[in-house]
Design a protein around this motif. Sequence first.
Motif, PDB file in Angstrom:
ATOM      1  N   MET A  55      93.629 126.860  88.655  1.00 26.05           N
ATOM      2  CA  MET A  55      93.566 127.810  89.761  1.00 26.05           C
ATOM      3  C   MET A  55      94.375 127.313  90.958  1.00 26.05           C
ATOM      4  N   THR A 114      95.870 134.203  90.220  1.00 24.32           N
ATOM      5  CA  THR A 114      94.763 133.257  90.326  1.00 24.32           C
ATOM      6  C   THR A 114      93.538 133.795  89.591  1.00 24.32           C
ATOM      7  N   SER A 149      90.797 130.154  82.181  1.00 23.36           N
ATOM      8  CA  SER A 149      90.437 128.732  82.163  1.00 23.36           C
ATOM      9  C   SER A 149      88.957 128.488  82.485  1.00 23.36           C
ATOM     10  N   GLY A 185      87.364 129.154  85.145  1.00 24.89           N
ATOM     11  CA  GLY A 185      87.201 128.692  86.516  1.00 24.89           C
ATOM     12  C   GLY A 185      87.612 127.260  86.758  1.00 24.89           C
ATOM     13  N   TYR A 226      89.431 124.176  88.215  1.00 26.49           N
ATOM     14  CA  TYR A 226      90.030 124.000  89.532  1.00 26.49           C
ATOM     15  C   TYR A 226      91.523 123.703  89.467  1.00 26.49           C
ATOM     16  N   VAL A 265      94.195 133.376  85.827  1.00 24.10           N
ATOM     17  CA  VAL A 265      94.032 131.975  85.419  1.00 24.10           C
ATOM     18  C   VAL A 265      92.561 131.571  85.465  1.00 24.10           C
ATOM     19  N   ALA A 266      91.822 132.076  86.446  1.00 25.40           N
ATOM     20  CA  ALA A 266      90.390 131.752  86.532  1.00 25.40           C
ATOM     21  C   ALA A 266      89.638 132.277  85.314  1.00 25.40           C
TER      22      ALA A 266
END
Length: 183
Positions: A115, A101, A108, A110, A112, A104-105
């Motif tokens: 995540m 997570t 990307s 952050g 949604y 990916v945060a």
Amino acid sequence: MIAVVIRRGVRLGVRIGAAPAGLAASLWLGVAVAQLLVKPHVLPGFSRLAVVVGGSLGVGVLAGAITGAALALSPEWLAGRASLRGPLAGIVAGTTYLGETVVVAVASDGGYGPMLLALLSTLVVSVVAAVHSGDILRREHSQKVSMLTHHPGHRQQEPSGRRLSSGVEVPEGRHHPVDQPTE
């Protein structure tokens, strides 16, 4: 012994980490081709691809190594029972895989959606680790499981080479009631 089990855990972790890494790489390739057709001189977000692929593989390897270490160091009474070993492996791998997570945060900014998808994939990783916990420890499947998964129509063979019909040996001179002539 512990190093071998950790190595098997790492092998599982590489497979676990390769799934999101491969998905991210294929999505990036599709976006890159589409953007290169519009703007031929711009290569989109290669650094983000490196973060996602490298981070996903790293988190997968770490999850596998920690799961393998936890299984190797667990007492025999726990490691010997699939009903206890599976949840242990699932909890350890799922908790460690939460690092995906974070990867990916970062990749990307952050977002949604990505995540949330990474959080939901943690459940899949937990189930996969629980199912493969016996493989990491090289535990054999129990006889009961092999009997339940055996296909009844499959013809088995004895070590002597004689074939068995449906897993049941028919003694010489006796026949199945269906084979008896009717009067």
